[in-house]
Write an enzyme that holds these catalytic residues in place. Structure first.
Site, PDB file in Angstrom:
ATOM      1  N   HIS A 346       0.822  -1.208   0.000  1.00 46.77           N
ATOM      2  CA  HIS A 346       0.000   0.000   0.000  1.00 46.77           C
ATOM      3  C   HIS A 346       0.855   1.256   0.000  1.00 46.77           C
ATOM      4  CE1 HIS A 346      -0.082   1.395   4.352  1.00 46.77           C
ATOM      5  NE2 HIS A 346       0.270   0.155   4.576  1.00 46.77           N
ATOM      6  N   ASP A 356       6.223   2.806   7.280  1.00 45.94           N
ATOM      7  CA  ASP A 356       4.890   2.275   6.993  1.00 45.94           C
ATOM      8  C   ASP A 356       4.116   3.234   6.108  1.00 45.94           C
ATOM      9  OD1 ASP A 356       2.447   1.037   7.006  1.00 45.94           O
ATOM     10  OD2 ASP A 356       2.087   1.279   9.143  1.00 45.94           O
ATOM     11  N   GLU A 393      -5.183   1.510   2.816  1.00 46.93           N
ATOM     12  CA  GLU A 393      -4.945   0.333   3.664  1.00 46.93           C
ATOM     13  C   GLU A 393      -5.128   0.712   5.116  1.00 46.93           C
ATOM     14  OE1 GLU A 393      -2.434  -2.447   6.153  1.00 46.93           O
ATOM     15  OE2 GLU A 393      -2.448  -0.301   6.017  1.00 46.93           O
ATOM     16  N   GLU A 394      -4.648   1.905   5.457  1.00 44.63           N
ATOM     17  CA  GLU A 394      -4.630   2.298   6.871  1.00 44.63           C
ATOM     18  C   GLU A 394      -6.031   2.403   7.474  1.00 44.63           C
ATOM     19  OE1 GLU A 394      -2.192   2.085   8.597  1.00 44.63           O
ATOM     20  OE2 GLU A 394      -0.362   2.582   7.484  1.00 44.63           O
ATOM     21  N   ASP A 422       4.106  -4.932   3.167  1.00 42.82           N
ATOM     22  CA  ASP A 422       3.556  -3.678   3.680  1.00 42.82           C
ATOM     23  C   ASP A 422       4.761  -2.775   3.910  1.00 42.82           C
ATOM     24  OD1 ASP A 422       2.549  -1.738   5.609  1.00 42.82           O
ATOM     25  OD2 ASP A 422       0.770  -2.963   5.795  1.00 42.82           O
ATOM     26  N   HIS A 506       3.225   4.953  13.087  1.00 42.57           N
ATOM     27  CA  HIS A 506       2.023   5.791  12.910  1.00 42.57           C
ATOM     28  C   HIS A 506       2.105   7.146  13.604  1.00 42.57           C
ATOM     29  CE1 HIS A 506      -1.035   2.421  11.624  1.00 42.57           C
ATOM     30  NE2 HIS A 506       0.016   2.500  10.841  1.00 42.57           N
TER      31      HIS A 506
END
Ligand SMILES: *[C@@H]1O[C@H](CO)[C@@H](O)[C@H](O)[C@H]1NC(C)=O
Ligand SMILES: *[C@@H]1O[C@H](CO)[C@@H](O)[C@H](O)[C@H]1NC(C)=O
Ligand SMILES: *[C@@H]1O[C@H](CO)[C@@H](O)[C@H](O)[C@H]1NC(C)=O
Length: 705
Positions: A346, A356, A393-394, A422, A506
């Site tokens: 993603h 990420d 995706e998140e 990922d 994140h």
């Protein structure tokens, strides 16, 4: 190849060709080239990452559309047939948040500013304002006040501990820490326990390096103001279009219907920083929490409450239908264009996304470029290779799931395998997860790639360490984009990366500086992921016989059955049907491996010209379709979207991967209720698994009764 004149030169050429055709991977010289130093570049891979992570790029924003355009341009310039596949999906963004704490009835309230801080010299300070305010995607809007209770990691067992301590969380706002279960599960469980609101913080014990007082940019740890944002949606795919694709003017569920679906959390929640979490903990009195609930370093003694601190939490989010963009790049297969090998990663990120997910995106772009160079040198894959760069995706694996739902029947009849990455690099330490027929392939491919952290050994050696074989994870969780491929359709899949967790996950600090300093200073791990991921794809795409081995599937199932035997030894559950079906699968796996050898041996020169391609194709189809047989159209009990009966997420933790999830859930329930009926249901779930395993064996055998 058409050769018309018979000369000595012709014979020489012919001999060399027949040699190539007889080798298991006729295109192996291209495969060696693919992983060679001459095609690998840590410079270009780091440049891709730098470009992708210039700005925060959450799904549905212009910045993420710009990132999509970049991916598209690299795919196109690498000679892939490329396009953007858009969907219109439900996403949420924060409108307003406020959080205050009244430590005791006599003290004035403290209002938190809920800001992640930049640092002197931060190259991203000028775009830091583009980072979304910290929030939980799909959180319930609301305004709640209550005494605060500390619930450790917010797991079901943590509430059991509280119950034993006599603490009732009903009507309170719970303070949980991140680190053990999926955040959507934290909020869902809090709701089920009667809480009216949930705060989730990052304890420095888990994310701050134990509280040594140093953090990013000096160290890899999350700064005290850092916040882990993320979704709390407990489903997969656009919640307004369960089971079908979110095209622009499609049917959608109403808000009420979505709520009835049960995958949205029903109380407001907010992620908060370690510093704010600690301030709130200081306002919690009552009994001292157990040792394993405590913090580290000079953290205060954690108590469980409730109160005396009172928290006022207010959150308003807006749900909108936004366009998202999957970028798809295709290299059409020369001999079997209707068989697909799919690679996916993603692109959307909560902030800059250096780990990420764009470490994975950079690797995907590197693969596109290397495949472009192979094509220039004359290589064409036997089967079609599809590179997918997913969006949203998140928010809940939305881009990949919508695509899989839209293309369900094409994928079900044509997809050989799905290979997910990922985040490619979090830290040192390679790992891989897969459906078991890919185990052997993973072991062989890692033997071809150098360990990026020690050039005198292979990745395989680094992976196994001092054991005799690697530990391969399974794909039951809803953690990344493989979910729809495995759990909805039953496509053999793999997932891999270096490292698992990382402290700035994140948060606003997941940027290029962090990656360059701590994640992968020379980008060699990125290069290794690109090499391995691409090599596996090449083997799957070019090998005449699809390189699957179902023997490892049977062995894996035997393990699960042994665990079951122990778990319910005294419950009078008959496991014989399961035992028998696994035996059938094992036999079928051996037979098909022998059939393959037979076809290979009967193909000796000069019968190459008479080779029965239909035989090869028919055998490959059985290998491809056997995984589909593990799915059942009724799906898991009460969660019918999840069709796979061997691998699926655990009910109380979406990150928890479960084997035999239906049986597992039935046992959990039966242990709680301990009624004859609930144990009978366990038996029913055992029968269901036995039936799908048996069906898989039949597919492998190519049997009709
Ligand atoms: C917890 O508190 C709620 C509301 O105050 C009450 O209804 C419930 O019975 C209590 N539960 C227990 C186990 O005491
Ligand atoms: C590198 O790998 C070799 C071969 O496995 C091993 O002997 C050596 O100890 C490794 N070096 C380090 C620094 O781990
Ligand atoms: C690429 O690798 C070389 C050799 O280890 C190293 O000197 C160089 O700094 C690396 N480039 C990047 C961009 O990290």
């Amino acid at each position: 190849m058409i050769i018309k004149t018979a000369t000595a030169a012709f014979l020489a050429i012919l001999t060399s060709f027949t040699f190539l055709l007889f080798s298991p991977t006729p295109k192996s010289s291209y495969h060696s080239l693919f992983i060679s130093d001459s095609l690998s570049s840590n410079t270009s891979i780091s440049r891709h990452l730098h470009t992708l992570t210039r700005r925060p790029h959450v799904a549905g924003t212009p910045a993420n559309a710009a990132a999509a355009a970049y991916v598209l341009s690299i795919f196109t310039s690498s000679n892939l047939l490329s396009r953007i596949t858009p969907y219109h999906v439900a996403l949420t963004y924060p409108i307003s948040r406020s959080l205050s704490l009244t430590p005791s009835p006599s003290s004035p309230p403290i209002t938190f500013d809920l800001q992640q801080e930049t640092y002197p010299g931060d190259p991203y300070a000028d775009v830091a304002a583009e980072v979304l305010p910290t929030f939980h995607a799909f959180a319930k809007s609301g305004d709640v006040t209550g005494h605060v209770v500390y619930v450790n990691y917010g797991r079901v067992e943590d509430y059991e501990t509280l119950k034993k301590m006599g603490v009732n969380v009903s009507g309170t706002i719970v303070l949980a820490r991140y680190g053990e279960i999926y955040r959507g599960s934290i909020v869902q469980i809090a709701y089920e326990q009667g809480a009216v609101g949930t705060l989730v913080y990052t304890d420095r014990k888990d994310y701050g390096g134990g509280g040594g007082g140093r953090w990013f940019p000096e160290e890899k740890w999350l700064p005290p103001s850092g916040v882990q944002v993320g979704t709390v949606y407990n489903g997969i795919g656009d919640p307004t279009t369960p089971g079908w694709a979110s095209s622009e003017e499609c049917e959608r569920l109403s808000d009420e219907e979505v709520e009835k679906g049960g995958d949205l959390t029903l109380i407001p929640s907010l992620p908060i920083s370690g510093a704010d979490g600690e301030t709130i903990l200081r306002a919690i009195g009552g009994q001292v929490a157990n040792d394993d609930w405590q913090g580290s370093g000079d953290a205060p003694t954690y108590r469980v409450g409730p109160g005396p601190g009172v928290v006022h939490l207010s959150y308003a989010g807006k749900q909108v239908i936004e366009q998202i963009e999957n970028v798809i790049g295709v290299i059409e297969g020369e001999e079997e264009p209707d068989r697909f090998v799919i690679l996916g990663n993603h692109r959307d990120a909560w902030t800059f996304g250096a780990v990420d997910p764009n470490s994975g995106t950079a690797a995907l772009l590197e693969i596109a470029q290397r495949l472009g160079k192979l094509q220039e040198k004359g290589w064409k894959p036997r089967r079609t290779i599809i590179l997918c760069n997913w969006d949203a995706e998140e928010y809940g694996l939305i881009g990949s799931t919508e695509w899989v739902e839209e293309n369900r029947d094409m994928l079900a009849s044509r997809a050989i395998a799905y290979l997910n990455v990922d985040s490619a690099v979090y830290a040192p330490g390679f790992w891989a997860s897969a459906t078991p027929q890919l185990d052997e392939l993973l072991k062989q491919a890692t033997q071809q790639v150098k360990d990026p952290d020690n050039s005198s050994q292979t990745l395989y050696q680094a992976w196994i360490g001092s054991s005799s074989s690697p530990t391969i994870g399974r794909l039951g969780s809803g953690e990344s984009d493989f979910a729809a491929f495995v759990q909805y359709i039953g496509i053999p899949s793999a997932d891999m990366a270096f490292g698992k967790g990382y402290p700035v996950y994140h948060s606003m600090y997941d940027d290029f500086v962090w990656m360059e300093k701590f994640g992968d200073p020379f980008f060699h791990r990125h290069v290794a992921v690109a090499s391995l991921w691409g090599l596996i794809a090449l083997w799957l795409a070019d090998a005449e016989f699809v390189p699957f081995d179902y023997t490892s599937y049977a062995l894996e199932l035997q393990k699960y059955m042994k665990d079951l035997e122990v778990e319910i030894s005294d419950k009078n559950i008959n496991l014989t049907p399961l035992f028998k079906s696994i035996e059938e699968l094992k036999k079928a796996a051996t037979i098909i491996n022998n059939q393959r050898r037979e076809i290979e041996q009967n193909e000796g020169w000069p019968s190459i010209w008479k080779k029965d391609h239909f035989k090869v194709r028919e055998l490959n189809d059985r290998l491809m379709m056997a995984e589909r047989a593990f799915t059942d159209q009724d799906g898991l009990f009460g969660r019918s979207w999840y069709k796979h009966l061997i691998y699926g997420p655990s009910r109380n933790d979406d990150y928890g991967s479960k084997s035999l999830p239906g049986v597992d859930e039935a046992i959990e329930k039966a242990k709680r209720l301990n009624t004859a009926e609930s144990w009978k249901f366990v038996q029913h779930e055992v029968w269901r698994v036995a039936r799908v395993v048996r069906r898989a064996a039949k597919v492998i055998n190519g049997d009709l009764t």
